[in-house]
Design an enzyme around this catalytic site. Structure first.
Site, short mmCIF file in Angstrom:
data_model
loop_
_atom_site.label_atom_id
_atom_site.label_comp_id
_atom_site.label_asym_id
_atom_site.label_seq_id
_atom_site.Cartn_x
_atom_site.Cartn_y
_atom_site.Cartn_z
N ARG A 32 0.82 -1.21 0.00
CA ARG A 32 0.00 0.00 0.00
C ARG A 32 0.86 1.26 0.00
O ARG A 32 0.49 2.27 -0.61
CB ARG A 32 -0.95 -0.04 1.20
CG ARG A 32 -2.07 -1.08 1.03
CD ARG A 32 -2.68 -1.49 2.36
NE ARG A 32 -3.83 -2.38 2.20
CZ ARG A 32 -3.74 -3.69 1.99
NH1 ARG A 32 -2.55 -4.27 1.88
NH2 ARG A 32 -4.84 -4.43 1.87
N GLN A 175 -8.49 -7.41 0.81
CA GLN A 175 -8.05 -7.14 -0.56
C GLN A 175 -9.18 -6.60 -1.41
O GLN A 175 -9.01 -5.65 -2.17
CB GLN A 175 -7.46 -8.41 -1.18
CG GLN A 175 -6.15 -8.85 -0.55
CD GLN A 175 -5.58 -10.07 -1.22
OE1 GLN A 175 -6.15 -10.61 -2.15
NE2 GLN A 175 -4.44 -10.53 -0.72
N ASP A 325 -3.92 -15.23 7.51
CA ASP A 325 -2.65 -15.69 6.94
C ASP A 325 -1.85 -16.53 7.93
O ASP A 325 -0.90 -17.22 7.54
CB ASP A 325 -1.80 -14.50 6.49
CG ASP A 325 -2.32 -13.89 5.20
OD1 ASP A 325 -2.98 -14.60 4.42
OD2 ASP A 325 -2.07 -12.69 4.98
N ARG A 356 -4.96 -24.03 1.59
CA ARG A 356 -4.13 -24.19 2.79
C ARG A 356 -4.72 -25.16 3.81
O ARG A 356 -3.97 -25.71 4.62
CB ARG A 356 -3.87 -22.82 3.43
CG ARG A 356 -2.90 -21.99 2.62
CD ARG A 356 -2.64 -20.61 3.22
NE ARG A 356 -1.59 -19.93 2.46
CZ ARG A 356 -1.34 -18.64 2.52
NH1 ARG A 356 -2.08 -17.86 3.31
NH2 ARG A 356 -0.37 -18.11 1.81
#
Length: 444
Positions: A32, A175, A325, A356
């Site tokens: 960003r 996002q 994450d 994942r």
């Protein structure tokens, strides 16, 4: 940006981990910082920038659209921006490598400019769906021609002026929120995003810091973030705090490897990113915050982590957005806890760099850990602090977090854990294995 040759790694068990380290700059903030600096008029300076492959993909794309971006020293970059409406037509395709963040946020930038950009990526990124970003950007007027399934490669033709929208996120995604807000920067009127579940707020914080008119309200619908378009951004001096997602590996490693005592310096503790810290403390981890301070508008502290016995918990679903994450390394922590840990509410893990949930189930089972797979997470029966059996080979699926998480698991295993390819770690943490050698006392 082609994938490097596979780099297998046989994880050596660690006697203990000790020392002080500083993790790379926060990946989310680094992306960003580059993007908003490129849209400011004048020169911005960013210190502590993460120089992993994902962030470098963002820098290369912004250069291709007219921004002047130069590396002055390690982690120190200058950016000469083109203004909010000043992005230029790129001469060729924008190669996103493995970076979903680069892709989705840059799609937002392009959507409200009168330019056309083609986005490409590696095999892993090209398997990830982009429909969740395509949908709101199309409502704003962008035309998107994507590969089957809404995947890369795709071509996006922006519209200027674009159409301001009010968009309620169907799933929690920083996002997607950021892509819409970035598109709103060059869109007349007010663009609003409604998020029923709060996600990481780096975009809102940084947009306001650059001078955009951003309003955040708590309503009965959830958080409503409004941005007034046709903004004029002012150049900034930015210091990027350490990435909590990178610190997560050492938080878990020092907790599960007996005798460990590690200090992780300069870790960003934004409340929207602190879910893993909360979960580990619920399990019994010994993690102390030292020298708490504010850096670049973000809360920061040094973390002292000492070995501690963990107990299995049911992870609260509302922690998921603030640790999405970090779930892979949380699964590793659970493998060493006493009893069962149930970690669910993380459907988003199915569409990350890999699936994942499936990847971590397979990796843990290959190394003797009892795991039950759910659609939205895993249940894991831990060892009560004993070493896991180990001896298996981990398929990373080109996913950096699978590679590093299972390296942590191998540090307390009876037999060596083999990672099929650790080269993806370079996307977010270029010196991970150097720091592992240092903390293990193996550095030359």
């Amino acid at each position: 940006m082609s994938h490097a040759s596979p780099a297998p790694f046989r994880v050596p068990a660690a006697r203990c981990l000790s020392g002080r380290i500083r993790v790379p700059g926060d990946k989310s903030i680094s992306h960003r910082a580059l993007m908003l600096s490129a849209l400011a008029v004048g020169e911005s300076r960013v210190e502590g920038l993460l120089e992993g492959e994902d962030v470098l993909a963002t820098a290369a794309a912004l250069r291709a659209m007219g921004a002047g971006i130069e590396r002055m020293a390690e982690g120190c970059w200058t950016i000469n921006g083109v203004g909010v409406s000043g992005l230029l037509q790129p001469a060729g395709a924008l190669d996103m490598g493995n970076s979903g963040t680069s892709t989705r946020l840059l799609m937002g930038l392009v959507a409200s400019h009168p330019i056309t950009a083609t986005f490409t990526g590696d095999a892993s990124l090209s398997a990830r769906p982009m429909e969740r970003v395509i949908t709101p950007l199309s409502r704003m007027g962008a035309e998107v021609t994507a590969s089957p399934g809404g995947r890369l490669p795709l071509m996006l033709r922006g519209l200027c002026p674009a159409v301001p929208i009010e968009y309620e996120l169907p799933v929690a995604s920083a996002q997607v929120k950021s892509a819409v807000l970035l598109a709103g920067l060059n869109t007349p009127g007010v663009t609003r995003v409604i998020e029923p579940v709060p996600t990481r707020d780096h975009s809102e914080r940084m947009l306001a810091g650059f001078g955009a008119e951003v309003l955040v309200e708590e309503t009965s619908q959830g958080r409503v973030i409004s941005i007034t378009g046709e903004a004029e951004l002012r150049p900034q001096q930015i210091t990027v705090p350490g990435d909590p997602s990178s610190a997560a590996f050492w938080m878990v490693a020092a907790t599960v490897v007996p005798g460990s005592d590690v200090v992780i310096e300069n870790v960003g503790l934004n409340p929207t990113r602190a879910g893993l810290l909360t979960a580990l403390r619920m399990m019994g981890a010994d993690i102390a915050e030292v020298d708490t301070r504010t850096v670049g508008g973000e809360p920061v502290a040094d973390l002292r982590v000492r070995h501690a016995a963990l107990s299995g918990i049911t992870v609260p679903h509302d922690l998921a957005p603030s640790m999405i994450d970090e779930y892979p390394v949380l699964f590793v922590a659970a493998a060493f806890a006493a009893g069962r840990t149930v970690a669910r509410g993380a459907d988003e893990l199915r569409v990350k760099e890999s699936d994942r949930i499936a990847a971590m189930r397979a990796a843990l089972e290959a190394n003797g850990v009892a795991v039950t797979e759910h659609e939205d997470g895993l249940s894991i029966d831990g060892t009560g602090g004993e070493a896991i059996p180990g001896g298996g080979t981990v398929q990373t699926h080109l996913d950096h977090r699978i590679a590093m998480s299972m390296t942590v698991a191998g540090l307390h295993a009876r037999r060596p854990v083999t990672i099929d390819d650790v080269s993806p770690a370079r996307t977010s943490y270029p010196n991970f294995f150097d720091q592992l050698s240092y903390l293990s006392g193996e550095a030359a």
